[in-house]
Design an enzyme around this catalytic site. Structure first.
Site, PDB file in Angstrom:
ATOM      1  CG  ASP A 200     -10.081   7.129   6.821  1.00 49.98           C
ATOM      2  OD1 ASP A 200      -9.061   7.221   6.113  1.00 49.98           O
ATOM      3  OD2 ASP A 200     -10.010   7.314   8.076  1.00 49.98           O
TER       4      ASP A 200
ATOM      5  CD  GLU B  51      -6.577   5.260   2.576  1.00 47.97           C
ATOM      6  OE1 GLU B  51      -7.692   5.310   3.186  1.00 47.97           O
ATOM      7  OE2 GLU B  51      -5.578   5.091   3.122  1.00 47.97           O
TER       8      GLU B  51
ATOM      9  CG  ASP C 263      -2.029   5.069   5.128  1.00 44.21           C
ATOM     10  OD1 ASP C 263      -1.897   3.877   5.680  1.00 44.21           O
ATOM     11  OD2 ASP C 263      -3.118   5.415   4.447  1.00 44.21           O
TER      12      ASP C 263
ATOM     13  CE  LYS D  70      -3.327   2.406   2.977  1.00 42.17           C
ATOM     14  NZ  LYS D  70      -4.233   2.638   4.102  1.00 42.17           N
TER      15      LYS D  70
ATOM     16  CE  LYS E 235      -6.532   8.398   8.195  1.00 40.62           C
ATOM     17  NZ  LYS E 235      -7.368   7.274   9.004  1.00 40.62           N
TER      18      LYS E 235
ATOM     19  NE  ARG F  77     -10.837  -1.195   3.713  1.00 41.52           N
ATOM     20  CZ  ARG F  77     -11.310  -1.430   4.925  1.00 41.52           C
ATOM     21  NH1 ARG F  77     -12.586  -2.225   4.901  1.00 41.52           N
ATOM     22  NH2 ARG F  77     -10.858  -1.088   6.053  1.00 41.52           N
TER      23      ARG F  77
ATOM     24  CG  ASP G 288      -5.508   7.803   5.018  1.00 41.42           C
ATOM     25  OD1 ASP G 288      -6.548   8.298   4.349  1.00 41.42           O
ATOM     26  OD2 ASP G 288      -5.807   6.638   5.676  1.00 41.42           O
TER      27      ASP G 288
HETATM   28  N1  BES Z   1      -4.278   4.419   6.712  1.00 44.75           N
HETATM   29  C1  BES Z   1      -5.663   4.019   7.854  1.00 44.75           C
HETATM   30  C2  BES Z   1      -5.201   2.960   8.812  1.00 44.75           C
HETATM   31  C3  BES Z   1      -4.242   3.128  10.149  1.00 44.75           C
HETATM   32  C4  BES Z   1      -4.726   3.652  11.147  1.00 44.75           C
HETATM   33  C5  BES Z   1      -2.926   3.005   9.749  1.00 44.75           C
HETATM   34  C6  BES Z   1      -3.749   3.861  12.305  1.00 44.75           C
HETATM   35  C7  BES Z   1      -1.876   3.534  10.610  1.00 44.75           C
HETATM   36  C8  BES Z   1      -2.164   4.066  12.013  1.00 44.75           C
HETATM   37  C9  BES Z   1      -6.650   3.531   7.019  1.00 44.75           C
HETATM   38  O1  BES Z   1      -6.646   3.862   5.752  1.00 44.75           O
HETATM   39  C10 BES Z   1      -7.941   3.814   7.636  1.00 44.75           C
HETATM   40  O2  BES Z   1      -7.821   4.879   7.650  1.00 44.75           O
HETATM   41  N2  BES Z   1      -8.821   2.754   8.129  1.00 44.75           N
HETATM   42  C11 BES Z   1      -9.722   3.183   8.652  1.00 44.75           C
HETATM   43  C12 BES Z   1     -10.914   2.142   8.050  1.00 44.75           C
HETATM   44  C13 BES Z   1     -12.259   2.465   8.581  1.00 44.75           C
HETATM   45  C14 BES Z   1     -12.725   3.713   7.911  1.00 44.75           C
HETATM   46  C15 BES Z   1     -13.007   1.167   8.129  1.00 44.75           C
HETATM   47  C16 BES Z   1      -9.732   2.880  10.297  1.00 44.75           C
HETATM   48  O3  BES Z   1      -8.934   2.110  10.343  1.00 44.75           O
HETATM   49  O4  BES Z   1     -10.173   3.558  10.988  1.00 44.75           O
HETATM   50 ZN    ZN Z   2      -4.791   4.600   4.920  1.00 40.66          ZN
HETATM   51 MN    MN Z   3      -7.699   5.814   5.710  1.00 44.86          MN
END
Ligand code: BES
Ligand code: ZN
Ligand code: MN
Length: 511
Positions: free
Chosen positions: A362, A364, A303, A280, A292, A366, A285
């Site tokens: 968010d 994204e 990220d 990825k 966020k 996947r 992000d």
């Molecule tokens: N990049 C984030 C996940 C992440 C969180 C990486 C903390 C490193 C530290 C990912 O893209 C994300 O935002 N995931 C969301 C998914 C949700 C919206 C289903 C999450 O984990 O909150």
């Molecule tokens: Zn992310």
């Molecule tokens: Mn995200």
């Protein structure tokens, strides 16, 4: 964007301890060898062995001496514990302590007494080469610092500015004649591994304004050129024409174009199979329209850690001459809000033709991984495919900051990754891919939904990805959201950790 490679010269010598000139002479002892050998060794160097009562030789323990007389040429002598000397972790902890001590004393040349390496090898299941590699790798990885963005302009103390410590420039191993060849080999591979970890850490530490998708592609191309593999970069038009609807959708809110980079290390006839690594590469992000919270958002420069690990691992594979074809796939973009950004509720069509309802912009990672997984499998038919991603905060909730989540549809692959985690110290813990979880990512309007609600957030992300591997039988997904980046100052490593490089290299070398 310039990458500055760490440059340390390693030497293996059989000259006597007394005659080695170094800022720091390191004398490692196992718990067992301490009583037997330490008084003798210290005596021969004219050091007072009464100090030994303050030293237990647990892995990573240290005791520093400043030798007075002329009996040692080194300016400092460090007793170093290697514990039982039985596990990789013992040597890694020991190496890390050496680097720490060297930094405290601002020492540039370090000599390690490895005269007993044959004995260490006998009490562990490790070869001389393994041990030399572990010590070199851990010493050099622990010297890593990210200071290239400091200009020094605000340093009031002129002397301090001039003398800023550059790390260990010379690493010497003292061995007996019979061990020289093996230890030399280990120091070379240890250095390659540490440099690759440094590459991954640099890429993660560079912030969003200094590393975008084009920069990632450029770094991969430069690395390929330098280390004898190939990199192919698809630009925005190519990505669009290929129908990579996930990557295109995430990129919509950005002013900067996406890239899709394919790395290909091919050892030719000696290749025993093909492994695809997918990383990825979200360079920042923000969450997109599902933005966020401000607090901690800056950490989302990490990220693209999956991409960094993939690039660093392919680079290391090429330098180490591994006997597998290793492919890397890097979908890259930032995830930004903006007038053109994708909106919650949008339905997009991925490379595979599978449609996705984007409930949350968010989620994204996947979306871009979906395209990369399908493309890699369709185009290259790899024997094994592994993706790495800072994919879910839920993985941190489940497993914490030290450990990665791991998913696989192949028990053997899962076991091999688990073992590689134990040996490399980059641990992975398997979570299930049971069909029950598919319920959570059902969509009313599209084939699948990109979020699964509150429960099992790491698992639903993995289940989402599984839709894009077709009938591939040897896939693993590794969620490195926790261990990729250390936010707390004063933690073991601040910023990018390079987690995954050592794990994958261990896995690939034992395959
Ligand atoms: N990049 C984030 C996940 C992440 C969180 C990486 C903390 C490193 C530290 C990912 O893209 C994300 O935002 N995931 C969301 C998914 C949700 C919206 C289903 C999450 O984990 O909150
Ligand atoms: Zn992310
Ligand atoms: Mn995200």
């Amino acid at each position: 964007m310039m990458m500055i490679a760490m440059k340390t010269e390693t030497t293996v010598t059989k000259s006597s301890l007394k005659n080695i000139k170094a800022g720091l002479l390191v004398l490692p002892f196992s718990v067992k060898s301490l009583k037997k050998d330490a008084p003798k060794v210290l005596g021969a160097l004219g050091l007072n062995d009464r100090a030994l009562k303050d030293f237990k030789a647990a892995a990573g323990d240290t005791l520093l001496f400043y030798p007075g007389g002329a009996s040692v040429k080194a300016s400092r002598v460090l007793l170093l514990g290697i514990g039982e000397g039985a596990a990789t972790e013992d040597y890694r902890k020991a190496g890390t302590s050496v680097a720490r001590q060297a930094a405290t004393c601002e020492v540039q040349s370090v000599a390690v007494d490895a005269s007993s390496i044959v004995e260490w090898s006998a009490r562990s299941a490790l070869s001389l080469e393994d041990i030399a590699e572990l010590l070199t790798g851990s010493i050099l990885n622990a010297t890593y610092r990210f200071d290239r963005l400091k200009s020094g302009k605000m340093e009031k103390d002129k002397k301090k500015k001039k003398a800023s410590y550059e790390g260990i420039s010379r690493l010497i191993f003292r061995v007996n004649a019979g061990s020289i060849k093996d230890v030399e080999k280990g120091t070379v591979s240890g250095m390659v591994i540490a440099e690759s970890q440094g590459v991954a850490r640099d890429l993660v530490n560079l912030p969003g304004n200094l590393l975008n998708a084009v920069d990632i592609a450029r770094y991969a191309s430069e690395s390929a050129e330098k280390h004898g593999y190939t990199a192919t970069v698809f630009d925005k038009d190519a990505i669009d024409h290929l129908g990579m609807g996930g990557l295109m959708a995430v990129n919509k809110g950005s002013k900067e174009p996406p890239t899709f980079t394919i790395l290909d290390y091919n050892p030719g006839e000696k290749s025993k199979g093909t492994v695809a690594l997918v990383g990825k590469g979200v360079t920042f992000d923000s969450g997109g329209i599902s933005i966020k919270p401000a607090n901690g958002m800056d950490e989302m420069k990490c990220d693209m850690a999956g991409a960094a690990v993939v690039i660093a691992t392919v680079e290391a594979a090429a330098r180490l001459g591994l006997e597998y074809r290793i492919l890397g796939f890097i979908p890259s973009t930032d995830n930004m809000p903006g007038g053109a950004a994708q909106k919650p509720g949008d339905v997009i069509t991925t490379y595979s033709g599978i449609t996705v309802e984007v409930g949350n912009t968010d989620a994204e990672g996947r979306l871009i991984l979906a395209d990369a997984l399908s493309y890699a499998i369709e185009t290259y038919k790899p024997d094994t495919i592994i993706d790495l991603a800072t994919l879910t905060g839920a993985c941190i909730v489940a497993l914490g900051y030290g450990v990665a989540g791991m998913f696989s549809n192949d028990d053997n692959l899962a076991a091999a990754l688990y073992d590689a985690g134990q040996v490399s110290g980059e641990k992975v813990w398997r979570l299930p891919l049971w069909d029950e979880y598919d319920e959570l990512i059902k969509s009313e309007v599209a084939d699948v939904h990109n979020t699964g609600g509150r429960g099992a957030g790491t698992i639903t992300a993995a289940k989402f990805l599984q839709n894009f591997i077709g009938d591939h039988k040897h896939w693993a997904h590794i969620d490195i959201a926790g261990p990729a980046f250390s936010g707390k100052a004063g933690a073991k490593a601040h910023g990018g950790t390079g987690f995954g490089v050592s794990l994958l290299l261990d896995f690939l070398r034992n395959m």
